[in-house]
Design a protein around this motif. Structure first.
Motif, mmCIF file in Angstrom:
data_model
loop_
_atom_site.group_PDB
_atom_site.id
_atom_site.type_symbol
_atom_site.label_atom_id
_atom_site.label_comp_id
_atom_site.label_asym_id
_atom_site.label_seq_id
_atom_site.Cartn_x
_atom_site.Cartn_y
_atom_site.Cartn_z
ATOM 1 N N LEU A 73 0.830 -1.208 0.000
ATOM 2 C CA LEU A 73 0.000 0.000 0.000
ATOM 3 C C LEU A 73 0.865 1.259 0.000
ATOM 4 O O LEU A 73 0.598 2.204 -0.754
ATOM 5 C CB LEU A 73 -0.937 -0.006 1.208
ATOM 6 C CG LEU A 73 -1.842 1.203 1.374
ATOM 7 C CD1 LEU A 73 -2.759 1.383 0.165
ATOM 8 C CD2 LEU A 73 -2.669 1.071 2.645
ATOM 9 N N ALA A 74 1.915 1.271 0.807
ATOM 10 C CA ALA A 74 2.796 2.441 0.855
ATOM 11 C C ALA A 74 3.477 2.673 -0.494
ATOM 12 O O ALA A 74 3.498 3.800 -1.006
ATOM 13 C CB ALA A 74 3.836 2.264 1.959
ATOM 14 N N VAL A 75 4.009 1.607 -1.079
ATOM 15 C CA VAL A 75 4.692 1.726 -2.376
ATOM 16 C C VAL A 75 3.728 2.227 -3.448
ATOM 17 O O VAL A 75 4.030 3.165 -4.186
ATOM 18 C CB VAL A 75 5.323 0.373 -2.796
ATOM 19 C CG1 VAL A 75 5.754 0.400 -4.251
ATOM 20 C CG2 VAL A 75 6.492 0.040 -1.895
ATOM 21 N N LYS A 76 2.572 1.612 -3.536
ATOM 22 C CA LYS A 76 1.614 2.002 -4.576
ATOM 23 C C LYS A 76 1.096 3.419 -4.376
ATOM 24 O O LYS A 76 0.905 4.159 -5.346
ATOM 25 C CB LYS A 76 0.459 0.996 -4.635
ATOM 26 C CG LYS A 76 0.879 -0.322 -5.235
ATOM 27 C CD LYS A 76 -0.295 -1.260 -5.398
ATOM 28 C CE LYS A 76 0.128 -2.526 -6.136
ATOM 29 N NZ LYS A 76 -1.015 -3.411 -6.396
ATOM 30 N N SER A 77 0.885 3.826 -3.127
ATOM 31 C CA SER A 77 0.408 5.186 -2.851
ATOM 32 C C SER A 77 1.428 6.224 -3.289
ATOM 33 O O SER A 77 1.094 7.213 -3.939
ATOM 34 C CB SER A 77 0.111 5.356 -1.357
ATOM 35 O OG SER A 77 -0.920 4.501 -0.952
ATOM 36 N N ILE A 78 2.684 5.985 -2.938
ATOM 37 C CA ILE A 78 3.730 6.942 -3.292
ATOM 38 C C ILE A 78 3.971 6.947 -4.796
ATOM 39 O O ILE A 78 4.063 8.004 -5.420
ATOM 40 C CB ILE A 78 5.024 6.649 -2.505
ATOM 41 C CG1 ILE A 78 4.795 6.915 -1.010
ATOM 42 C CG2 ILE A 78 6.191 7.489 -3.043
ATOM 43 C CD1 ILE A 78 5.898 6.425 -0.102
ATOM 44 N N MET A 79 4.036 5.769 -5.399
ATOM 45 C CA MET A 79 4.318 5.706 -6.839
ATOM 46 C C MET A 79 3.166 6.244 -7.689
ATOM 47 O O MET A 79 3.391 6.668 -8.818
ATOM 48 C CB MET A 79 4.680 4.290 -7.248
ATOM 49 C CG MET A 79 6.085 3.893 -6.796
ATOM 50 S SD MET A 79 6.598 2.307 -7.433
ATOM 51 C CE MET A 79 6.782 2.677 -9.185
ATOM 52 N N ALA A 80 1.964 6.239 -7.170
ATOM 53 C CA ALA A 80 0.839 6.816 -7.912
ATOM 54 C C ALA A 80 1.049 8.314 -8.119
ATOM 55 O O ALA A 80 0.608 8.879 -9.117
ATOM 56 C CB ALA A 80 -0.469 6.558 -7.179
ATOM 57 N N LYS A 81 1.757 8.948 -7.194
ATOM 58 C CA LYS A 81 2.017 10.384 -7.295
ATOM 59 C C LYS A 81 3.434 10.689 -7.776
ATOM 60 O O LYS A 81 3.669 11.717 -8.394
ATOM 61 C CB LYS A 81 1.779 11.056 -5.943
ATOM 62 C CG LYS A 81 0.338 11.032 -5.524
ATOM 63 C CD LYS A 81 0.057 12.133 -4.544
ATOM 64 C CE LYS A 81 -1.404 12.183 -4.232
ATOM 65 N NZ LYS A 81 -2.089 13.262 -4.892
ATOM 66 N N HIS A 82 4.363 9.800 -7.452
ATOM 67 C CA HIS A 82 5.780 10.032 -7.757
ATOM 68 C C HIS A 82 6.394 8.730 -8.269
ATOM 69 O O HIS A 82 7.118 8.049 -7.541
ATOM 70 C CB HIS A 82 6.524 10.517 -6.510
ATOM 71 C CG HIS A 82 5.888 11.694 -5.843
ATOM 72 N ND1 HIS A 82 5.974 12.964 -6.350
ATOM 73 C CD2 HIS A 82 5.133 11.790 -4.714
ATOM 74 C CE1 HIS A 82 5.307 13.798 -5.557
ATOM 75 N NE2 HIS A 82 4.790 13.108 -4.559
ATOM 76 N N LYS A 83 6.100 8.400 -9.497
ATOM 77 C CA LYS A 83 6.500 7.116 -10.066
ATOM 78 C C LYS A 83 8.001 6.843 -9.959
ATOM 79 O O LYS A 83 8.429 5.731 -9.698
ATOM 80 C CB LYS A 83 6.059 7.029 -11.525
ATOM 81 C CG LYS A 83 6.125 5.600 -12.063
ATOM 82 C CD LYS A 83 5.325 5.449 -13.306
ATOM 83 C CE LYS A 83 3.886 5.425 -12.920
ATOM 84 N NZ LYS A 83 3.021 4.605 -13.679
ATOM 85 N N ALA A 84 8.812 7.861 -10.132
ATOM 86 C CA ALA A 84 10.269 7.678 -10.114
ATOM 87 C C ALA A 84 10.814 7.327 -8.734
ATOM 88 O O ALA A 84 11.962 6.913 -8.617
ATOM 89 C CB ALA A 84 10.955 8.933 -10.639
#
Length: 143
Positions: A59-70
């Protein structure tokens, strides 16, 4: 305020995270500036119950990558270093979000959690089987 939110976000559970818990975790990892997000994600994962760690990491990875993919490899590396048991799930989630980061994710996670490098590589290969040769090479380099 962030400390209280963090405590609420990592409430103990014996089953899958509730919708409210998921929203709270997402809010906690996204409320800090981008440079602090990997550390915040790792903190949330470490403070979660052993049973919930992989789900919280994803959940943490997907939440952050949804806004900041890099930020994928950085977030996964932070989680892998703090909670090697959740490293494979975090790495697979990052690669599911952006397959072009597979090699970078494997290298970063493998260096952060060498004891989990084989599990990380297997999870990433499962998430992106077409890159299995490059992933295996990256995992080997990280050892």
């Amino acid at each position: 305020m962030a400390s209280v939110a963090l405590q609420c976000a990592v409430a103990t559970s014996t089953q899958a995270l509730t919708l409210a818990e998921r929203k709270q975790i997402k809010h906690v990892v996204l409320e800090v500036p981008l440079p602090e997000m990997p550390a915040r994600a790792a903190e949330v994962v470490v403070k979660s119950t052993q049973a919930d760690r992989s789900e919280v990491a994803v959940l943490a990875v997907k939440s952050i990558m949804a806004k900041h993919k890099a930020a994928g490899a950085l977030v996964v590396a932070a989680i892998a270093k703090a909670a090697p048991d959740a490293a494979a799930a975090a790495a697979a989630a990052a690669v599911e979000m952006d397959r072009t980061q597979a090699v970078a994710v494997v290298e970063a996670a493998g260096m952060a959690a060498p004891s989990a490098s084989a599990e990380i590589a297997a999870a990433v290969i499962h998430a992106s089987p077409t890159q299995s040769t490059a992933i295996k090479s990256a995992a080997f380099r990280g050892l």
